[in-house]
Design a protein around this motif. Structure first.
Motif, short mmCIF file in Angstrom:
data_model
loop_
_atom_site.label_atom_id
_atom_site.label_comp_id
_atom_site.label_asym_id
_atom_site.label_seq_id
_atom_site.Cartn_x
_atom_site.Cartn_y
_atom_site.Cartn_z
N TYR A 83 110.97 19.88 79.26
CA TYR A 83 111.70 20.31 80.33
C TYR A 83 111.69 21.16 81.50
CZ TYR A 83 114.41 15.94 78.46
OH TYR A 83 114.57 14.90 78.53
N GLU A 84 111.89 21.17 82.63
CA GLU A 84 112.20 22.68 83.24
C GLU A 84 114.06 22.74 83.77
OE1 GLU A 84 111.15 22.49 86.93
OE2 GLU A 84 109.06 22.31 86.45
N THR A 85 114.79 23.81 83.67
CA THR A 85 116.13 24.16 82.91
C THR A 85 116.45 24.93 84.34
OG1 THR A 85 115.89 24.54 80.53
CG2 THR A 85 117.79 25.18 82.17
N LEU A 86 117.12 24.06 85.25
CA LEU A 86 117.93 24.24 86.32
C LEU A 86 119.58 24.65 86.26
CD1 LEU A 86 115.61 22.29 87.46
CD2 LEU A 86 116.09 23.23 89.45
N CYS A 91 112.23 16.78 84.01
CA CYS A 91 111.24 16.61 82.70
C CYS A 91 110.16 16.27 83.91
CB CYS A 91 111.01 15.18 82.31
SG CYS A 91 109.81 14.26 81.98
N SER A 92 109.34 17.47 84.07
CA SER A 92 108.38 17.90 84.79
C SER A 92 106.95 17.38 84.15
CB SER A 92 108.17 18.73 85.22
OG SER A 92 108.09 20.60 84.44
N LYS A 140 118.44 19.35 83.15
CA LYS A 140 116.94 20.29 83.00
C LYS A 140 116.43 18.67 83.99
CE LYS A 140 117.68 20.55 78.31
NZ LYS A 140 117.69 22.45 77.95
N ARG A 167 113.37 20.93 94.37
CA ARG A 167 112.95 20.94 93.18
C ARG A 167 111.62 19.34 92.83
NH1 ARG A 167 108.73 22.79 91.37
NH2 ARG A 167 108.65 22.51 88.71
#
Ligand code: GDP
Ligand code: IMO
Ligand code: MG
Length: 444
Positions: free
Chosen positions: A374-377, A347-348, A345, A403
């Protein structure tokens, strides 16, 4: 000739020491310009580990001058211990290390004050300092009346100065509950520091003059930041900060070299977040993820051995400090530590009181309420430690780095996949101006 500076963009321990050691090859002078023995910088080479604190991480390379400027607070006992440790391992200091006569000196009273005052923040709580007397020494510097600089140790009135300060400090300490601290002995402190002064004498210099001559004559300078920009006294997560300008804004004031001589600012980030001591860490993972990061990253303080708090990468915080520090390019360190996690994750954005923002809050109370968005990658199972060029990294590791570059708006020019000097991917020269490998479409 232009200069380079290395700035930690998080809460310290971003692996600045490793990076400085590598970059030293292309520079003539390495400069430490703020902080003091609170710093612990690690360099690993050919199976040997070096822990540097006040002495610049360039000291391990031959033919490089190392300079500690007046912006540093200098504990002579610690510097001598460090010098002795290095010399016992074959690293010569003679003619290589200069210490500014303008540097303020850490005395035993600073250590006592650090111990007594941490934990008495006006709003409650503790900063959790390193206990190295850093804050009290900077406080006396700014206050002037009780300050003693390295150059003062060689003056005839040095003993009288120590007596003056000790008299004042003993009166101050006596107002604390009895038994809190024993009275200081001015004669003993003077005698001890006079001995330190004699040992340090060959290294003490007007480093402003030396550095200004050097830049005008075309020397290549490498500025080694200590701590991280989020610990900056003016621009960090106050009051949970250190007492110097540890972001990019501190380079000129701390070193005495105008910012116009720095043309390459490298922002160093860990691929995740860590913090030692108190204060908010919005992405903290006090769970199995945090344990994974702490154990794989060996996240225990270099100076105090405290376990570091660990969490996901915080792009809101790092974007703020990248902008604040005028960062041109990024170094992403400890990427290997993320291996073995199914998903990652980043945090964006934060949500504060239900409002979404990508702006890092100026007030600690707002940061304490910030809920990370969060974005999940996807993660990667592979070990990265043998990768030596970007194409040897798994696709998902590259995407993760991409990213970070995208969110921080800066190219990534260096990726570190292990503690050793060799475990580093450096992109070809000039690549810093280009983005990290072009972004793959999400479904590639
Ligand atoms: P500094 O204060 O910024 O110089 O960083 P520290 O030396 O306090 O902490 C960084 C730690 O990470 C040290 O133990 C380094 O040896 C280690 N390290 C540096 N780069 C890497 C890396 O890419 N991977 C791993 N696993 N460890 C690294
Ligand atoms: P390097 O250079 C991580 C933290 C302390 C505490 C706060 C104030 O190795 O990255 P201080 O003793 O400076 O008054 O402590 O700052 N701190 C660091 N954390 N790395 C460091 O240095 C640090 N230097 C200070 O843990 O929270
Ligand atoms: Mg450190």
């Amino acid at each position: 000739m232009p200069g380079t500076c290395v700035i930690g963009l998080q809460w310290g321990d971003e692996a600045k020491g490793k990076l400085v050691d590598i970059l030293t090859e292309d520079h003539d002078i390495v400069v430490r310009y703020q902080g003091g023995a609170n710093a612990g910088h690690t360099v690993v080479s050919s199976g040997q580990t070096w822990k540097l604190s006040i002495i610049p991480s360039g000291i391990l390379r031959d033919g490089v001058a190392c300079v500690v400027t007046g912006g540093v607070v200098l504990d002579p006992a610690k510097v001598l211990e460090e010098m002795d440790g290095l010399e016992s391992r074959g690293i010569r200091m003679e003619g290589k290390l200069q210490l500014s006569d303008r540097a303020h000196v850490v005395f035993p009273w600073h250590i006592v004050e650090d111990r007594l005052l941490d934990g008495s923040l006006s709003g409650g709580g503790a900063i959790g300092t390193t206990g190295r007397g850093i804050g009290p020494c900077y406080r006396d510097k700014v206050g002037r009346a009780l300050a003693i600089r390295l150059g003062d140790l060689y003056r005839d009135d040095f003993r009288a100065r120590v007596e003056h300060v000790v008299d004042f400090k003993n009166r101050l300490f006596s107002s604390w509950p009895s038994g809190t601290t024993a009275p200081l002995d001015a004669a003993a402190i003077h005698a001890q520091y006079a001995t330190y002064a004699e040992r340090l004498r060959p290294h003490v210099a007007d480093t402003n003059a030396f550095l200004l001559d050097a830049v005008e004559q075309g020397s290549r300078l490498l500025f080694e930041g200590a701590q991280g920009a989020l610990l900056d006294i003016d621009h960090g997560t106050f009051p949970f900060v250190t007492s110097s300008n540890s972001s990019g804004v501190g380079v000129a004031s701390g070193s005495g070299v105008p910012g116009r001589w720095v043309n390459r600012v490298i922002g160093v980030v860990k691929a995740y977040s860590t913090r030692v001591g108190g204060g908010p860490l919005p992405t903290e993972q006090d769970n199995a993820i945090g344990m994974h990061l702490r154990e794989r990253g060996r996240e225990y303080g270099t100076v105090t051995k405290r376990p570091r708090r660990c969490g996901w990468f915080d792009a809101v915080a790092a974007r703020y400090t990248a902008r604040l520090s005028g960062v041109d390019e990024l170094a992403v360190m400890l990427l290997d530590v993320l291996g073995g996690l199914d998903e990652l994750k980043i945090c964006s954005a934060y949500e504060i009181d239900g409002r979404r923002t990508t702006q890092f809050p100026s007030q600690i109370a707002d940061l304490e309420r910030a809920v990370p968005v969060y974005e999940t990658l996807p993660g990667w199972p592979d070990e990265l430690d043998t990768a030596r060029d970007e194409h040897a990294l798994p696709l998902h590791a590259r995407r993760y780095v991409d990213r970070i570059a995208q969110l921080l708006g800066r190219p990534v020019s260096i990726v570190s996949v292990g503690p050793d000097r060799d475990q580093t991917i450096i992109r070809d020269s000039g690549s810093a101006r280009r983005p990290w490998h072009p972004l793959q479409p999400a479904n590639a």
